[in-house]
Write a protein that holds these residues in place. Structure first.
Motif, mmCIF file in Angstrom:
data_model
loop_
_atom_site.group_PDB
_atom_site.id
_atom_site.type_symbol
_atom_site.label_atom_id
_atom_site.label_comp_id
_atom_site.label_asym_id
_atom_site.label_seq_id
_atom_site.Cartn_x
_atom_site.Cartn_y
_atom_site.Cartn_z
ATOM 1 N N UNK A 225 10.107 54.864 24.223
ATOM 2 C CA UNK A 225 10.828 53.909 24.622
ATOM 3 C C UNK A 225 10.300 52.217 24.355
ATOM 4 N N UNK A 226 8.764 52.242 24.732
ATOM 5 C CA UNK A 226 8.199 51.009 24.452
ATOM 6 C C UNK A 226 8.223 50.528 23.045
ATOM 7 N N UNK A 227 8.175 51.854 22.110
ATOM 8 C CA UNK A 227 8.367 51.408 20.685
ATOM 9 C C UNK A 227 9.786 51.104 19.840
ATOM 10 N N UNK A 228 10.699 51.443 20.828
ATOM 11 C CA UNK A 228 12.226 51.119 20.490
ATOM 12 C C UNK A 228 12.295 50.034 20.915
ATOM 13 N N UNK A 229 13.664 49.334 20.776
ATOM 14 C CA UNK A 229 14.466 48.340 20.910
ATOM 15 C C UNK A 229 15.308 48.344 22.269
ATOM 16 N N UNK A 230 15.019 49.399 22.805
ATOM 17 C CA UNK A 230 16.022 49.594 24.259
ATOM 18 C C UNK A 230 15.242 49.175 25.292
ATOM 19 N N UNK A 231 15.862 48.464 26.349
ATOM 20 C CA UNK A 231 15.538 48.362 27.564
ATOM 21 C C UNK A 231 15.624 49.363 28.258
ATOM 22 N N UNK A 232 14.587 49.505 29.470
ATOM 23 C CA UNK A 232 14.787 50.792 30.270
ATOM 24 C C UNK A 232 14.273 50.481 31.837
ATOM 25 N N UNK A 233 14.666 50.861 32.652
ATOM 26 C CA UNK A 233 14.213 51.125 34.189
ATOM 27 C C UNK A 233 14.696 52.413 34.978
ATOM 28 N N UNK A 234 14.161 52.600 36.096
ATOM 29 C CA UNK A 234 14.590 53.781 36.623
ATOM 30 C C UNK A 234 13.413 54.934 36.824
ATOM 31 N N UNK A 235 12.346 54.638 36.572
ATOM 32 C CA UNK A 235 11.154 55.655 36.358
ATOM 33 C C UNK A 235 9.942 55.162 35.824
ATOM 34 N N UNK A 236 8.886 55.691 36.334
ATOM 35 C CA UNK A 236 7.503 55.081 36.062
ATOM 36 C C UNK A 236 6.355 55.957 36.498
ATOM 37 N N UNK A 237 5.206 55.557 36.245
ATOM 38 C CA UNK A 237 4.109 56.425 36.345
ATOM 39 C C UNK A 237 3.536 56.341 37.990
ATOM 40 N N UNK A 238 4.192 55.538 38.854
ATOM 41 C CA UNK A 238 4.300 55.730 40.302
ATOM 42 C C UNK A 238 5.454 55.007 40.755
ATOM 43 N N UNK A 239 5.457 54.950 42.405
ATOM 44 C CA UNK A 239 6.704 54.502 42.881
ATOM 45 C C UNK A 239 6.855 52.900 42.476
ATOM 46 N N UNK A 240 5.929 52.339 42.449
ATOM 47 C CA UNK A 240 6.033 50.853 42.307
ATOM 48 C C UNK A 240 6.833 50.627 40.842
ATOM 49 N N UNK A 241 6.223 51.151 40.048
ATOM 50 C CA UNK A 241 6.671 50.840 38.461
ATOM 51 C C UNK A 241 8.047 51.571 38.268
ATOM 52 N N UNK A 242 8.431 52.641 38.960
ATOM 53 C CA UNK A 242 9.464 53.252 38.921
ATOM 54 C C UNK A 242 10.570 52.324 39.523
ATOM 55 N N UNK A 243 10.238 51.645 40.497
ATOM 56 C CA UNK A 243 11.366 50.706 41.100
ATOM 57 C C UNK A 243 11.720 49.573 40.493
ATOM 58 N N UNK A 244 10.781 49.172 39.662
ATOM 59 C CA UNK A 244 10.867 47.900 38.701
ATOM 60 C C UNK A 244 11.997 47.544 38.025
ATOM 61 N N UNK A 245 12.509 46.554 38.248
ATOM 62 C CA UNK A 245 13.788 46.304 37.758
ATOM 63 C C UNK A 245 13.639 45.798 36.050
ATOM 64 N N UNK A 246 14.584 46.107 35.070
ATOM 65 C CA UNK A 246 14.403 45.690 33.742
ATOM 66 C C UNK A 246 15.231 44.362 33.823
ATOM 67 N N UNK A 247 14.486 43.324 33.317
ATOM 68 C CA UNK A 247 15.280 41.961 33.362
ATOM 69 C C UNK A 247 15.639 41.646 31.999
ATOM 70 N N UNK A 248 17.015 41.022 31.975
ATOM 71 C CA UNK A 248 17.148 40.535 30.466
ATOM 72 C C UNK A 248 18.338 39.187 30.753
ATOM 73 N N UNK A 249 18.029 38.390 29.680
ATOM 74 C CA UNK A 249 18.753 37.075 29.570
ATOM 75 C C UNK A 249 20.106 37.473 28.722
ATOM 76 N N UNK A 250 21.264 37.266 29.256
ATOM 77 C CA UNK A 250 22.401 37.455 28.364
ATOM 78 C C UNK A 250 23.410 36.119 28.490
ATOM 79 N N UNK A 251 23.576 35.413 27.603
ATOM 80 C CA UNK A 251 24.513 34.357 27.463
ATOM 81 C C UNK A 251 23.855 33.272 28.372
#
Length: 686
Positions: A225-251
């Motif tokens: 996923x890091x190599x791709x152009x996709x944003x993502x959230x909802x999982x991680x290597x521990x609880x803190x990273x899993x609960x981290x939001x993906x942020x994006x500026x749209x318009x």
């Protein structure tokens, strides 16, 4: 005299050209309006590369080359572009007139989002059952993966930002160590490139398959996923990273995307991340409120994606509903849910939208309930709900395609009726459904006459308006009872059998002996099967119907055109609760429903057989027909309108239908207990 003859020849030539043009072209018309129902002029309407422009009153008319489906694109400066798809057959039923289509005006900080459901592109995409065509070949994975999403690419690409639920781990080969669970998924990295190509911008990983191959699979997924152009959230290597939001500026608006799974799982290790291992973000009430509040306090428009409730259920669990509503109370702008693999209703809650289940978007499930889905467009004005639009989908041969005809009716009828239970109204815009912020119910009523077919006691209702609920059924004879039912087979009329370059995978038949006709009993398509005296030909449901009601009154209905005498045995075959799928195909006994014998006849002959669905001990069942040639050594049979109807009500003479369960509102057939010759009068409300 020669001059008169000359003019006669010219007139004949002109008429011949007109006739030839009419035979190869189809006239479509409609009207384009804005959200206040005002006509929109100068809208460019493009239909299969033919263009027209709307006039002063918003109307258009165009002659397009005849095709199985027509994709219409609507473009006007200052408005969001729109695309809709219709089948030739359904437009003929509507006299070539498309229901008014409303366009959304562009505005400052108005953002168009698009959402799809569950995505998995492994398993039967590479190794299909029943000798079906392989969809992804190892030597052409990227192009094959793109081909799977090609028909929804135009729709997802319209949005400013598009998201799906990635319900699979990503690896270039199957990871060695899997979680201790019965079903695990992995897909190859090309799925990410295909999603990006199709217009997808973000994937949620908050689901019960994100940790299928534990930490090694999760780390592989995150790396790709890091190599791709996709944003993502909802999982991680521990609880803190899993609960981290993906942020994006749209318009010029800041968005935060959060993903969760609703339960920790019973396996050890659990599927949710903690301080000892990675996994999905656990969507407990505490975690949801904390992570949503953090993003809202940063003035970010927060979108929640939640994976929960029960598979194949009509409604969300109480836990899911409460968590989603609490997330909106905490400041989230929108809540999107998945996991049931079937669609559930939508709800406007304090003028914020909840989609309780998106169903499948790209998946390889075989049973028909999981193949009807939708794309959800949502327009937000600086984070506030403005409008939603539903694009019905049919996952045809494991590929998402625009739903047309009976598939459109099935998708939209289900969503409309389930949403009405939550006081949320879906109204038509062309072939799509629209939810508006005011959510007001129109008061007008409608009465339609449904003509019975001679000698038949089961009448399809797919031509009826999907956004209306039946309030009265008036029969021509007071001594006749009626009942309402739904169809458990997708594509019964075969009108979509060959569309979108995607073969149907729901039917069992001998492929080398079967072709598609350009005529039918009720439409333009039917199946033609060659018969030989050596052995019976089998036709029917390829896979077991998993979502059904035990001990229900059923009718199997079909129409046949036979060139020689045949005997047809209809059977139901069940899969036991803990029985393996392939074992059920090979070894489960067949239970005779009934036998019919047909003689050669140029006219279509209809068959209707009643039976009861299995009562206990089965998780799914299917219906098949064995056709035996009685005369000669070879012949053929044409098949159309092969339906399996589950009756949702008992016979009644009450003019007001008894809607005693959720499915009884989703009526697709009406059955009568005696043959009638005069029309049935059906009254509707919104």
């Amino acid at each position: 005299m020669s001059r008169i003859l000359f003019f006669i020849l010219i007139i004949i030539a002109v008429n011949l050209n007109i006739s030839a043009f009419a035979a190869t072209h189809f006239a479509l018309s409609g009207r384009i309006i804005d959200e206040e129902n005002h006509a929109l002029k100068d809208v460019v309407v493009e239909i299969n590369k033919v263009k027209a422009v709307t006039n002063e009153i918003g109307e258009f008319s165009v002659n397009a080359a005849i095709n199985d489906v027509y994709q219409l694109k609507f473009t006007k400066d200052g408005y969001f572009q729109s695309i809709q798809t219709f089948s030739h057959f359904e437009l003929q039923q509507q006299s070539s007139k498309i229901t008014d289509i409303s366009l959304v005006k562009k505005a400052s900080k108005r953002v168009m989002l698009a959402f799809g459901g569950d995505v998995m592109m492994g398993r039967r995409y590479y190794r299909p059952y029943f000798d079906d065509p392989v969809l992804i070949h190892l030597d052409n994975k990227l192009d094959n993966s793109k081909a799977i999403v090609q028909h929804i690419k135009p729709y997802m690409s319209l949005a400013d930002y598009a998201a799906v639920n990635l319900e699979t781990q990503i690896a270039d080969e199957k990871p060695e160590e899997s979680a201790p669970k019965s079903v695990t998924f992995y897909s190859e990295p090309e799925v990410l490139a295909a999603l990006t190509w199709a217009g997808i911008d973000y994937v949620s990983l908050g689901n019960n398959h994100t940790y299928d191959y534990m930490d090694s699979g999760l780390q592989s997924t995150l790396a790709f996923l890091k190599q791709s152009e996709l944003g993502y959230s909802g999982a991680g290597v521990d609880e803190e990273s899993a609960l981290k939001a993906h942020t994006e500026t749209i318009k010029n608006t800041e968005f935060a995307m959060l993903g969760y799974v609703g339960w920790e799982g019973s396996a050890n290790p659990t599927q949710t991340a903690n301080d000892q291992h990675g996994g999905a973000a656990y969507g407990s009430m505490k975690n949801i409120l904390k992570s949503v509040s953090e993003q809202v306090e940063k003035n970010k428009v927060t979108i929640v994606q939640y994976h929960g409730s029960q598979e194949y259920a009509n409604s969300p669990t109480g836990v899911t509903e409460q968590r989603l509503k609490s997330s909106l109370d905490a400041g989230a702008a929108l809540a999107i849910a998945h996991h049931p693999h079937v669609t559930q209703g939508l709800e406007l809650y304090n003028n914020k939208l909840i989609a309780y289940s998106m169903g499948n978007f790209i998946f390889d499930q075989n049973f028909s309930a999981t193949q009807h889905s939708f794309i959800l467009y949502v327009w937000l004005d600086d984070g506030k709900f403005h409008r939603a639009e539903i694009v019905p989908l049919y996952v045809k041969g494991y590929k998402p395609t625009p739903a047309t005809g009976m598939h459109r009716y099935t998708v939209m009828k289900r969503l409309t009726e389930l949403s009405k239970q939550r006081n949320t109204l879906i109204m038509p815009s062309g072939g799509h459904g629209v939810i508006r912020a005011n959510n007001q119910t129109p008061s007008e009523k409608l009465t339609l006459a449904i003509d019975p077919v001679n000698g038949e006691k089961v009448i399809p209702l797919y031509q009826l308006p999907w956004h209306r609920t039946i309030t009265h059924v008036e029969l021509p004879d007071d001594n006749v009872g009626y009942r309402l039912g739904t169809n458990l087979i997708n594509g019964s009329d075969f009108e979509s059998f060959a569309t979108f370059d995607s073969p149907e995978r729901g039917w069992i038949f001998q492929r080398s002996a079967t072709t598609l006709n350009d005529f039918g009993a009720s439409g333009q398509r039917s199946l033609h099967i060659k018969l030989a005296a050596a052995k019976p030909s089998t036709f029917g449901m390829q896979s077991f119907r998993r979502v059904y009601k035990a001990s229900s009154a059923m009718t199997v209905k079909a129409k046949f055109n036979v060139q020689a005498a045949v005997k047809i045995n209809f059977y139901w075959q069940g899969r036991k609760t803990r029985q393996k799928l392939l074992d059920a195909f090979d070894n489960s006994p067949k239970h005779l429903i009934g036998t019919t014998e047909l003689t050669a006849n140029e006219k279509w002959q209809h068959v209707e057989l009643d039976f009861n669905s299995p009562r206990i001990g089965y998780k799914s069942y299917r219906v098949i027909a064995e056709i035996t040639l009685q005369d000669g050594t070879s012949s053929a049979i044409d098949i159309d309108d092969f339906a399996l109807i589950e009756w949702q009500s008992a016979f009644s003479k009450n003019i007001q239908p008894n809607f005693y369960n959720t499915l009884s509102y989703q009526t697709a057939y009406i059955g009568v207990d005696k043959v009638i010759s005069a029309p049935v009068m059906i009254k509707f409300s919104h």
